[in-house]
Design an enzyme around this catalytic site. Sequence first.
Site, PDB file in Angstrom:
ATOM      1  CG  ASP A  60      43.090  42.855  49.644  1.00 52.49           C
ATOM      2  OD1 ASP A  60      43.728  42.174  50.475  1.00 52.49           O
ATOM      3  OD2 ASP A  60      43.158  42.673  48.412  1.00 52.49           O
ATOM      4  NE  ARG A  88      41.796  34.369  42.878  1.00 50.10           N
ATOM      5  CZ  ARG A  88      42.648  34.575  41.878  1.00 50.10           C
ATOM      6  NH1 ARG A  88      43.255  33.557  41.304  1.00 50.10           N
ATOM      7  NH2 ARG A  88      42.882  35.800  41.443  1.00 50.10           N
ATOM      8  CE  LYS A 134      45.529  44.528  47.552  1.00 43.40           C
ATOM      9  NZ  LYS A 134      45.649  44.103  46.152  1.00 43.40           N
ATOM     10  CE  LYS A 160      37.768  40.875  46.579  1.00 39.30           C
ATOM     11  NZ  LYS A 160      38.825  41.147  45.570  1.00 39.30           N
ATOM     12  CD  GLU A 194      41.559  39.435  48.875  1.00 38.42           C
ATOM     13  OE1 GLU A 194      40.710  40.233  48.444  1.00 38.42           O
ATOM     14  OE2 GLU A 194      42.734  39.419  48.454  1.00 38.42           O
ATOM     15  CG  ASP A 240      39.211  44.038  47.186  1.00 36.59           C
ATOM     16  OD1 ASP A 240      38.882  44.028  45.987  1.00 36.59           O
ATOM     17  OD2 ASP A 240      39.958  43.189  47.687  1.00 36.59           O
TER      18      ASP A 240
END
Length: 434
Positions: free
Chosen positions: A204, A285, A211, A199, A283, A222
Amino acid sequence: MADMMKVGLSTQAAAAHWGEGALLSFNGDGALIHLDPVCQENEVLRAIQRAARRLESAGIKRITLAGGGWDLERRYAFAQGFYAAKGERELDFGEQPAEEARELEAMQKATRWVRDVTNGCPEEIYPMSLAESTLLLIRGLAGDKVTARLTAGEALKESGHIGIWSVGRGSEREPVLLELDYNPTGHDDAPVAAALVGKGITFDSGGYSMKSSDNMLPMKSDMGGAAMVTGALALAISRGLNQRVKLILCCAENLVSGHAFKLGDILTYRNGVSVEIQNTDAEGRLVLADGLLAASESGAAHILDAATLTGAAKMALGRDYNAVFALDEAEQLRALAAAKAENEKAWPLPLESWHAGQLTSAFADLGNVASAEGTAGATTAAAFLSRFVRDEGKGWVHLDLAASYQKAGNDLWATGAKGHGLRTIARWLQEVSV
């Protein structure tokens, strides 16, 4: 080297004036780390890392390891503690056998790359730059044994990589899928022993499920999964990896704009599975699904994905252990054994085929989050991923990297990336068979 602090090891207690049970004592230009002679080696390594952390935190920037008692693992433990994201430090490991020196250099190079890239400013570490940095690292080690394909921007949509395109389309900086082929065999038809999927969300915001500032601040990290599998491949190559491996990085920025993906959008993947977006902050996944499909299509006998995927894994295990999920119990046990062999912490969390049934949607095959009371967030995230691997998960293992990053430093680790997990993945790679 006269201005470098000499640090040695001792199994004798420090003098009383340093305090009862003191870990460190000082004398002239040197320091001693006082180790309990009856402690198990894993506790010894923690003590050495804590001592290094204290010395670095005290502003000591130049150290040479001196005297007896140092071996490969103890030197590496000290190096892990003697690190911070900013400033220059110099660490001389002292005299060591040539073979150990080569292994330590390889571990240090891979770990340093993972930590530095993960800690990098998100203005500088963006999807394409992450992919390019990865290529530079692996090609620098393996040369013409490496080929690669980059798919970016609208070409992702045209190629059916709907998850990466959707997550990354809200940013001005285009999303990227890197498919790297390490093939040391010299044969184009050599079987793929393993595929690594990472990933690579270089920042993010959470998208429209935004967030808070406090939770968004560390989200440059991330992309830690992409960094981790890259560092692991680099270490395995340095150790003599002689099997064909695919490295697949799913890179994007998850930002808000007039073109960003939205709650209620439905994505249909290349395997025909449709997904309703119920939370744009779930996001990771979505991009990994594309990577796992590509890994499955490669024919790889074994697939490992790594991601800073869920806060739920951190709630379950804290910042000390990475979470290990698999539908294939033998694959899960192999990953756990690799972690133990490499002195890294990993712990199994449950995953059954029926967990995917907790990701419900009235409009698509799956929702991208589970909303029912009593569901396990890290497990349902893994269950989502399981819908995108072949053979009902045979040969697949998922690492949720709870232990890869420290939002605040502690007595073992500086604030930021740790690289904890790359040795596990490197060992897992070395032991796969076609």
